[in-house]
Design a protein around this motif. Structure first.
Motif, PDB file in Angstrom:
ATOM      1  N   PRO A 133       0.784  -1.231   0.000  1.00  0.00           N
ATOM      2  CA  PRO A 133       0.000   0.000   0.000  1.00  0.00           C
ATOM      3  C   PRO A 133       0.824   1.294   0.000  1.00  0.00           C
ATOM      4  CG  PRO A 133       0.013  -0.968   2.178  1.00  0.00           C
ATOM      5  CD  PRO A 133       0.693  -1.950   1.277  1.00  0.00           C
ATOM      6  N   LEU A 134       2.095   1.226   0.403  1.00  0.00           N
ATOM      7  CA  LEU A 134       2.899   2.444   0.503  1.00  0.00           C
ATOM      8  C   LEU A 134       3.811   2.593  -0.711  1.00  0.00           C
ATOM      9  CD1 LEU A 134       3.693   4.901   2.200  1.00  0.00           C
ATOM     10  CD2 LEU A 134       5.426   3.470   3.308  1.00  0.00           C
ATOM     11  N   TRP A 135       3.727   3.761  -1.351  1.00  0.00           N
ATOM     12  CA  TRP A 135       4.556   4.077  -2.509  1.00  0.00           C
ATOM     13  C   TRP A 135       5.309   5.378  -2.246  1.00  0.00           C
ATOM     14  CZ3 TRP A 135       4.907   1.346  -7.252  1.00  0.00           C
ATOM     15  CH2 TRP A 135       4.113   0.187  -7.301  1.00  0.00           C
ATOM     16  N   TYR A 136       6.532   5.442  -2.774  1.00  0.00           N
ATOM     17  CA  TYR A 136       7.350   6.645  -2.632  1.00  0.00           C
ATOM     18  C   TYR A 136       7.522   7.317  -3.986  1.00  0.00           C
ATOM     19  CZ  TYR A 136       8.872   4.760   1.907  1.00  0.00           C
ATOM     20  OH  TYR A 136       8.904   4.269   3.192  1.00  0.00           O
ATOM     21  N   GLU A 137       7.357   8.647  -3.975  1.00  0.00           N
ATOM     22  CA  GLU A 137       7.780   9.413  -5.143  1.00  0.00           C
ATOM     23  C   GLU A 137       9.234   9.784  -4.895  1.00  0.00           C
ATOM     24  OE1 GLU A 137       6.529  13.232  -7.923  1.00  0.00           O
ATOM     25  OE2 GLU A 137       5.776  13.093  -5.861  1.00  0.00           O
ATOM     26  N   VAL A 138      10.102   9.439  -5.826  1.00  0.00           N
ATOM     27  CA  VAL A 138      11.532   9.599  -5.597  1.00  0.00           C
ATOM     28  C   VAL A 138      12.178  10.403  -6.716  1.00  0.00           C
ATOM     29  CG1 VAL A 138      11.647   7.413  -4.336  1.00  0.00           C
ATOM     30  CG2 VAL A 138      12.124   7.436  -6.789  1.00  0.00           C
ATOM     31  N   LYS A 139      13.360  10.890  -6.382  1.00  0.00           N
ATOM     32  CA  LYS A 139      14.164  11.622  -7.359  1.00  0.00           C
ATOM     33  C   LYS A 139      15.499  10.902  -7.496  1.00  0.00           C
ATOM     34  CE  LYS A 139      14.049  16.114  -7.142  1.00  0.00           C
ATOM     35  NZ  LYS A 139      14.317  17.515  -6.711  1.00  0.00           N
ATOM     36  N   VAL A 140      15.933  10.709  -8.729  1.00  0.00           N
ATOM     37  CA  VAL A 140      17.191  10.011  -9.016  1.00  0.00           C
ATOM     38  C   VAL A 140      18.156  10.989  -9.682  1.00  0.00           C
ATOM     39  CG1 VAL A 140      18.274   8.026 -10.149  1.00  0.00           C
ATOM     40  CG2 VAL A 140      15.907   7.877  -9.337  1.00  0.00           C
ATOM     41  N   ASP A 141      19.397  11.014  -9.194  1.00  0.00           N
ATOM     42  CA  ASP A 141      20.424  11.921  -9.720  1.00  0.00           C
ATOM     43  C   ASP A 141      20.008  13.382  -9.617  1.00  0.00           C
ATOM     44  OD1 ASP A 141      21.983   9.749 -10.366  1.00  0.00           O
ATOM     45  OD2 ASP A 141      21.258   9.611 -12.412  1.00  0.00           O
ATOM     46  N   GLY A 142      19.106  13.675  -8.692  1.00  0.00           N
ATOM     47  CA  GLY A 142      18.671  15.052  -8.504  1.00  0.00           C
ATOM     48  C   GLY A 142      17.825  15.601  -9.628  1.00  0.00           C
ATOM     49  N   GLN A 143      17.386  14.726 -10.562  1.00  0.00           N
ATOM     50  CA  GLN A 143      16.650  15.209 -11.724  1.00  0.00           C
ATOM     51  C   GLN A 143      15.367  14.418 -11.984  1.00  0.00           C
ATOM     52  OE1 GLN A 143      19.177  15.762 -15.234  1.00  0.00           O
ATOM     53  NE2 GLN A 143      20.988  15.637 -13.939  1.00  0.00           N
ATOM     54  N   HIS A 144      15.516  13.145 -12.307  1.00  0.00           N
ATOM     55  CA  HIS A 144      14.389  12.333 -12.753  1.00  0.00           C
ATOM     56  C   HIS A 144      13.509  11.902 -11.586  1.00  0.00           C
ATOM     57  CE1 HIS A 144      17.837  11.769 -15.548  1.00  0.00           C
ATOM     58  NE2 HIS A 144      16.901  12.038 -16.450  1.00  0.00           N
ATOM     59  N   ARG A 145      12.194  12.023 -11.775  1.00  0.00           N
ATOM     60  CA  ARG A 145      11.238  11.671 -10.724  1.00  0.00           C
ATOM     61  C   ARG A 145      10.350  10.528 -11.189  1.00  0.00           C
ATOM     62  NH1 ARG A 145       9.087  17.415  -8.367  1.00  0.00           N
ATOM     63  NH2 ARG A 145       7.690  15.998  -7.249  1.00  0.00           N
ATOM     64  N   ALA A 146       9.994   9.654 -10.230  1.00  0.00           N
ATOM     65  CA  ALA A 146       9.131   8.512 -10.535  1.00  0.00           C
ATOM     66  C   ALA A 146       8.608   7.935  -9.224  1.00  0.00           C
ATOM     67  CB  ALA A 146       9.887   7.459 -11.338  1.00  0.00           C
ATOM     68  N   TRP A 147       7.774   6.896  -9.337  1.00  0.00           N
ATOM     69  CA  TRP A 147       7.200   6.239  -8.159  1.00  0.00           C
ATOM     70  C   TRP A 147       7.771   4.836  -8.019  1.00  0.00           C
ATOM     71  CZ3 TRP A 147       3.888   8.472  -4.636  1.00  0.00           C
ATOM     72  CH2 TRP A 147       3.346   9.709  -4.993  1.00  0.00           C
ATOM     73  N   ILE A 148       8.001   4.436  -6.745  1.00  0.00           N
ATOM     74  CA  ILE A 148       8.555   3.111  -6.481  1.00  0.00           C
ATOM     75  C   ILE A 148       7.857   2.489  -5.271  1.00  0.00           C
ATOM     76  CG2 ILE A 148      10.398   3.964  -4.969  1.00  0.00           C
ATOM     77  CD1 ILE A 148      12.239   1.821  -6.172  1.00  0.00           C
ATOM     78  N   ASN A 149       7.740   1.190  -5.308  1.00  0.00           N
ATOM     79  CA  ASN A 149       7.127   0.440  -4.212  1.00  0.00           C
ATOM     80  C   ASN A 149       8.046   0.487  -2.991  1.00  0.00           C
ATOM     81  OD1 ASN A 149       6.268  -1.762  -2.526  1.00  0.00           O
ATOM     82  ND2 ASN A 149       5.113  -2.533  -4.264  1.00  0.00           N
ATOM     83  N   SER A 150       7.471   0.735  -1.826  1.00  0.00           N
ATOM     84  CA  SER A 150       8.278   0.822  -0.594  1.00  0.00           C
ATOM     85  C   SER A 150       8.970  -0.494  -0.251  1.00  0.00           C
ATOM     86  CB  SER A 150       7.413   1.261   0.588  1.00  0.00           C
ATOM     87  OG  SER A 150       6.387   0.317   0.828  1.00  0.00           O
ATOM     88  N   ASN A 151       8.416  -1.620  -0.741  1.00  0.00           N
ATOM     89  CA  ASN A 151       9.016  -2.930  -0.459  1.00  0.00           C
ATOM     90  C   ASN A 151      10.343  -3.121  -1.208  1.00  0.00           C
ATOM     91  OD1 ASN A 151       6.885  -3.692   1.210  1.00  0.00           O
ATOM     92  ND2 ASN A 151       5.709  -4.542  -0.485  1.00  0.00           N
ATOM     93  N   ASP A 152      10.604  -2.290  -2.199  1.00  0.00           N
ATOM     94  CA  ASP A 152      11.812  -2.443  -3.025  1.00  0.00           C
ATOM     95  C   ASP A 152      12.961  -1.573  -2.550  1.00  0.00           C
ATOM     96  OD1 ASP A 152      10.624  -4.305  -4.772  1.00  0.00           O
ATOM     97  OD2 ASP A 152       9.664  -2.705  -5.897  1.00  0.00           O
ATOM     98  N   VAL A 153      12.734  -0.814  -1.492  1.00  0.00           N
ATOM     99  CA  VAL A 153      13.804   0.079  -1.007  1.00  0.00           C
ATOM    100  C   VAL A 153      13.908  -0.017   0.516  1.00  0.00           C
ATOM    101  CG1 VAL A 153      13.402   1.698  -2.895  1.00  0.00           C
ATOM    102  CG2 VAL A 153      12.268   2.067  -0.709  1.00  0.00           C
ATOM    103  N   GLU A 154      15.009   0.502   1.026  1.00  0.00           N
ATOM    104  CA  GLU A 154      15.189   0.617   2.486  1.00  0.00           C
ATOM    105  C   GLU A 154      15.740   2.005   2.782  1.00  0.00           C
ATOM    106  OE1 GLU A 154      17.571  -1.543   6.177  1.00  0.00           O
ATOM    107  OE2 GLU A 154      17.129  -2.671   4.350  1.00  0.00           O
ATOM    108  N   ILE A 155      15.105   2.691   3.715  1.00  0.00           N
ATOM    109  CA  ILE A 155      15.526   4.035   4.076  1.00  0.00           C
ATOM    110  C   ILE A 155      16.839   3.981   4.852  1.00  0.00           C
ATOM    111  CG2 ILE A 155      14.932   6.074   5.451  1.00  0.00           C
ATOM    112  CD1 ILE A 155      12.013   5.518   4.820  1.00  0.00           C
ATOM    113  N   ILE A 156      17.742   4.877   4.512  1.00  0.00           N
ATOM    114  CA  ILE A 156      19.053   4.918   5.179  1.00  0.00           C
ATOM    115  C   ILE A 156      18.889   5.414   6.615  1.00  0.00           C
ATOM    116  CG2 ILE A 156      21.346   5.972   5.169  1.00  0.00           C
ATOM    117  CD1 ILE A 156      21.057   6.175   2.110  1.00  0.00           C
TER     118      ILE A 156
END
Length: 260
Positions: free
Chosen positions: A237-260
């Motif tokens: 149910p939780l999705w993150y809108e993220v920025k890559v290389d300070g430029q490109h934006r997209a959405w990713i499933n929270s299960n695929d990442v871990e917060i530092i």
């Protein structure tokens, strides 16, 4: 008498607990040296829960994860090590090494000024910056006192101009300390832990090519700029809108990442 015995027992219990906690890290080191990286990871994780977090423990855990074939987890723990102690040179060297071996090598689009500011902030920990700033402020107050209570012209001039310089350094130190402290507690950076993941243009699994943004791989560092809970998505149910290389934006499933 009973009170004294109780205090002694409590102290013995505390020392015993600390000994057991430090033993976990030592056992992890032993497992690592014997190439038993899975056990080392387990012991280091337990040590973090019982002993509390430390830059050294996160560094060792990062090494174990890399040896176990999990570069994403290794990068996460090197980053956590540097959040606690930006001056940990070994963690920075290993982080740069692992970053050079992942599929999506990070690109640095920061300006020269930003890079210089980042290097200054990461020179040492927020606590050290705070104490340095306090020391500079104390010197500034001495200059103020010298200017007010001294009649000698040379001393007054020295205190006046020295005080201006020290005031500028104090303000700069406060800014650096705040910046360093905010970095240490920030939770807006994450690392992809899935082997590969397709990011989408909306907070859901891409259904066709029109909804696909770009493909990223394990170990890629991203910046979280927003989050959204999708009630209709029962699996994730939780999705993150993220920025890559300070430029490109997209959405990713929270299960695929871990917060530092």
């Amino acid at each position: 008498m009973k009170k004294a015995l109780l205090i002694i027992l409590l102290l013995l219990f505390t020392f015993s607990s600390r000994a057991n906690e430090s033993t976990l890290a030592l056992q992890g080191d032993s497992a690592y040296m014997n190439d038993d990286f899975a056990t080392a990871i387990e012991l280091y994780e337990k040590a973090l829960k019982t002993d509390g977090s430390s830059s050294v423990l996160y560094f060792n855990l990062g090494n174990a994860y890399y040896k176990a074939g999990s570069p994403g987890k290794a990068i996460i723990n090197y980053e956590r090590s540097l959040k606690l102690d930006p001056s940990n040179r070994d963690a920075r060297i290993n982080l740069d090494f692992v970053n050079s071996r992942i599929a999506d090598m990070p690109t640095d689009n920061a300006s020269l000024t930003d890079k210089l500011a980042d290097r200054i902030v990461c020179f040492t920990t927020a606590d050290v910056w705070a104490w340095l700033t306090l020391g500079i402020f104390a010197c500034f107050m001495c200059c103020v006192a010298g200017y007010i209570f001294t009649n000698a012209v040379i001393v007054r001039k020295t205190c006046f101009f020295g005080g201006i310089i020290l005031l500028i350094l104090t303000i700069s130190g406060i800014i650096i300390s705040i910046n360093a402290a905010s970095r240490a507690v920030s939770s807006d950076k994450a690392v992809i832990t899935a082997e590969s993941v397709q990011l989408g243009t909306s907070p859901r699994t891409p259904r066709d090519k029109s909804e696909q943004a770009f493909l990223l791989h394990e170990g890629t560092k991203i910046e979280i700029i927003d989050s959204l809970k999708v009630a209709t998505d029962t699996l994730s149910p939780l999705w993150y809108e993220v920025k890559v290389d300070g430029q490109h934006r997209a959405w990713i499933n929270s299960n695929d990442v871990e917060i530092i």
